[in-house]
Design a protein around this motif. Structure first.
Motif, PDB file in Angstrom:
ATOM      1  N   TYR A  69      14.630 -27.493   9.530  1.00  0.00           N
ATOM      2  CA  TYR A  69      16.072 -27.011   8.523  1.00  0.00           C
ATOM      3  C   TYR A  69      17.047 -26.145   9.784  1.00  0.00           C
ATOM      4  O   TYR A  69      18.263 -27.004   9.423  1.00  0.00           O
ATOM      5  N   TYR A  70      16.594 -26.276  11.001  1.00  0.00           N
ATOM      6  CA  TYR A  70      17.579 -26.970  11.749  1.00  0.00           C
ATOM      7  C   TYR A  70      17.694 -28.632  11.949  1.00  0.00           C
ATOM      8  O   TYR A  70      18.905 -28.050  12.540  1.00  0.00           O
ATOM      9  N   SER A  71      16.813 -28.998  12.581  1.00  0.00           N
ATOM     10  CA  SER A  71      17.229 -30.441  12.361  1.00  0.00           C
ATOM     11  C   SER A  71      18.466 -31.124  11.974  1.00  0.00           C
ATOM     12  O   SER A  71      20.097 -31.580  11.638  1.00  0.00           O
ATOM     13  N   VAL A  72      18.414 -30.314  10.352  1.00  0.00           N
ATOM     14  CA  VAL A  72      19.733 -31.076   9.095  1.00  0.00           C
ATOM     15  C   VAL A  72      20.538 -29.845   9.288  1.00  0.00           C
ATOM     16  O   VAL A  72      21.490 -30.608   9.368  1.00  0.00           O
ATOM     17  N   SER A 112      30.280 -32.263  11.023  1.00  0.00           N
ATOM     18  CA  SER A 112      31.218 -31.856   9.786  1.00  0.00           C
ATOM     19  C   SER A 112      32.520 -30.729  10.794  1.00  0.00           C
ATOM     20  O   SER A 112      33.673 -30.678  10.709  1.00  0.00           O
ATOM     21  N   VAL A 113      31.957 -30.019  11.597  1.00  0.00           N
ATOM     22  CA  VAL A 113      32.501 -29.519  12.982  1.00  0.00           C
ATOM     23  C   VAL A 113      33.498 -30.166  13.394  1.00  0.00           C
ATOM     24  O   VAL A 113      34.752 -30.326  13.880  1.00  0.00           O
ATOM     25  N   ASP A 114      33.242 -31.298  14.572  1.00  0.00           N
ATOM     26  CA  ASP A 114      34.028 -31.918  15.385  1.00  0.00           C
ATOM     27  C   ASP A 114      34.374 -32.744  14.243  1.00  0.00           C
ATOM     28  O   ASP A 114      36.047 -32.788  14.457  1.00  0.00           O
ATOM     29  N   GLY A 115      34.252 -33.398  13.129  1.00  0.00           N
ATOM     30  CA  GLY A 115      35.710 -34.246  12.239  1.00  0.00           C
ATOM     31  C   GLY A 115      36.945 -33.622  11.888  1.00  0.00           C
ATOM     32  O   GLY A 115      37.295 -33.814  11.829  1.00  0.00           O
ATOM     33  N   PHE A 116      36.389 -32.142  11.333  1.00  0.00           N
ATOM     34  CA  PHE A 116      37.032 -31.144  11.133  1.00  0.00           C
ATOM     35  C   PHE A 116      38.219 -30.875  11.609  1.00  0.00           C
ATOM     36  O   PHE A 116      39.592 -31.144  11.939  1.00  0.00           O
ATOM     37  N   PHE A 117      38.130 -31.310  13.361  1.00  0.00           N
ATOM     38  CA  PHE A 117      38.759 -30.735  14.213  1.00  0.00           C
ATOM     39  C   PHE A 117      39.394 -31.823  14.931  1.00  0.00           C
ATOM     40  O   PHE A 117      40.988 -32.232  14.870  1.00  0.00           O
ATOM     41  N   ILE A 118      38.563 -33.100  14.427  1.00  0.00           N
ATOM     42  CA  ILE A 118      39.550 -33.849  14.736  1.00  0.00           C
ATOM     43  C   ILE A 118      40.659 -33.977  13.780  1.00  0.00           C
ATOM     44  O   ILE A 118      41.761 -35.004  14.141  1.00  0.00           O
ATOM     45  N   MET A 150      26.877 -35.380  22.042  1.00  0.00           N
ATOM     46  CA  MET A 150      27.938 -35.594  23.176  1.00  0.00           C
ATOM     47  C   MET A 150      28.982 -36.354  22.609  1.00  0.00           C
ATOM     48  O   MET A 150      30.071 -35.915  22.991  1.00  0.00           O
ATOM     49  N   GLU A 151      28.225 -37.184  22.294  1.00  0.00           N
ATOM     50  CA  GLU A 151      29.837 -38.247  22.371  1.00  0.00           C
ATOM     51  C   GLU A 151      30.142 -37.788  20.357  1.00  0.00           C
ATOM     52  O   GLU A 151      31.427 -38.202  20.297  1.00  0.00           O
ATOM     53  N   SER A 152      30.173 -36.979  19.828  1.00  0.00           N
ATOM     54  CA  SER A 152      30.797 -36.767  19.085  1.00  0.00           C
ATOM     55  C   SER A 152      31.636 -35.685  19.383  1.00  0.00           C
ATOM     56  O   SER A 152      32.842 -35.189  19.317  1.00  0.00           O
ATOM     57  N   GLY A 153      31.239 -35.264  20.438  1.00  0.00           N
ATOM     58  CA  GLY A 153      32.137 -34.087  21.460  1.00  0.00           C
ATOM     59  C   GLY A 153      33.458 -34.596  22.128  1.00  0.00           C
ATOM     60  O   GLY A 153      34.537 -34.231  21.629  1.00  0.00           O
ATOM     61  N   ILE A 154      33.198 -35.700  22.095  1.00  0.00           N
ATOM     62  CA  ILE A 154      33.818 -36.504  23.599  1.00  0.00           C
ATOM     63  C   ILE A 154      34.782 -37.382  22.315  1.00  0.00           C
ATOM     64  O   ILE A 154      36.272 -36.473  22.700  1.00  0.00           O
ATOM     65  N   LEU A 163      26.447 -30.502  10.176  1.00  0.00           N
ATOM     66  CA  LEU A 163      27.230 -29.321  11.093  1.00  0.00           C
ATOM     67  C   LEU A 163      28.014 -29.476  11.972  1.00  0.00           C
ATOM     68  O   LEU A 163      29.267 -29.299  11.923  1.00  0.00           O
ATOM     69  N   VAL A 164      26.894 -30.397  13.384  1.00  0.00           N
ATOM     70  CA  VAL A 164      27.931 -31.243  14.736  1.00  0.00           C
ATOM     71  C   VAL A 164      29.101 -31.861  13.936  1.00  0.00           C
ATOM     72  O   VAL A 164      30.511 -31.831  14.573  1.00  0.00           O
TER      73      VAL A 164
END
Length: 315
Positions: free
Chosen positions: A200-203, A211-217, A113-117, A208-209
């Motif tokens: 695998y899911y945890s990694v 990385s994707v959030d960092g891209f949009f930022i 959530m913090e990353s999304g904020i 991904l979270v």
């Protein structure tokens, strides 16, 4: 005849947290900075919430997202510190099986959530600087509420499979967790099963979270910088930079420790376990402590309101 020194556990009712293995004698001293950081985080984030609530001029999208960040930091730090301090102070090492996976869920979901904020805050700064005349029409209260709900739901839903899968494995090795809190990998590594799906899911989520959030930022700030450098005067550029300074500092306080901990874990064979555990704790403690300090110092409206409250109480 069974070996008297071996105990078999099948989905034990409790786990035993070791704290920081190898540094048990120093637990009392280690608890001091942990406690201080937690107190600063609690007081700082509640102060942010109080100031925004009391000051009508701060009822804007930027400060709504800041309040959401403060609540997230409060939950994130409270998810680990009370139990960790109980280990350090009272040797209270037991944690229920269900409570352990609840802790796993809260830590990871609120970190997501913090990353999304931060993405939402970057979007707010983009609109404020690149489309200032349309800011109030683009980021209406309704849109802000929808963004907040989306951030919360994403955090809850994307992490949900992790505790569900982990709680269903059979645990028959030991119930001793070599950590100060229920860190996902430290817990599931005790399972007597093929934990690769969970790992695998945890990694994937871990990389991904951010990385994707960092891209949009990054995309938001590229557009922001382009708009800033087109401003006609130096004063206007400095003022625009100032409105983004707090956000960039807060992002750094969150992502840099995350990156550092991830790198440490990747080369974990060369790093002592106590160092890895301390770094994992710092990643969850330092940002909640720094965020209210950053916004309190760098945001004029919050700083002025805080100074006014302090002077009023002294008078």
């Amino acid at each position: 005849m069974s070996d008297s020194n071996t105990t078999t556990f099948t989905n034990p009712s409790i786990f035993i947290l070791q704290g920081i293995p190898g540094l048990e004698a120093a637990h009392g001293w280690i608890s001091i900075p942990f406690c201080v950081m937690y107190i600063v985080a609690i007081l700082g984030n509640f102060t942010i919430l109080y100031i925004v609530k009391r000051e009508p001029s701060l009822h804007e999208p930027m400060y709504y997202f800041l309040c959401m960040l403060a609540v997230t930091d409060l939950v994130l730090s409270t998810s680990i510190v009370p139990k960790t301090l109980s280990i350090f102070w009272f040797n209270s090492r037991e944690i229920d099986f269900g409570a352990c996976f609840t802790q796993v869920y809260f830590i990871n979901s609120f970190a997501a959530m913090e990353s999304g904020i931060f993405v939402a805050m970057a979007f707010d700064r983009y609109v404020a600087i690149c489309h200032p005349l349309r800011h109030s029409t683009i980021l209406t209260n309704s849109i802000v509420a929808k963004i907040c709900v989306a951030v919360v739901l994403r955090g809850f839903m994307i992490i949900l499979p992790i505790p569900i899968m982990g709680s269903r494995w059979p645990y028959c090795k030991t119930n001793i967790i070599p950590h100060s809190y229920c860190k996902h990998f430290s817990v599931v590594s005790l399972a007597c099963a093929d934990i690769r799906p969970s790992s695998y899911y945890s990694v994937c989520v871990t990389f991904l979270v951010p990385s994707v959030d960092g891209f949009f930022i990054a995309v938001s700030y590229i557009q922001i910088l382009r708009a800033i450098f087109r401003l006609p005067t130096k004063d206007a550029r400095l003022k625009a930079f100032g409105t983004c300074g707090s956000h960039l500092c807060a992002i750094s306080a969150f992502y840099i420790p995350d990156l550092f901990v991830s790198l440490m874990q990747r080369v974990g064979s060369n790093v002592p376990l106590p160092v890895l555990i301390l770094m994992s704790n710092m990643y969850l403690l330092v940002p909640p402590m720094l965020h209210p300090i950053i916004y309190g110092v760098r945001t004029k409206q919050i700083r002025d309101r805080l100074l006014w409250i302090v002077t009023q109480k002294r008078a």
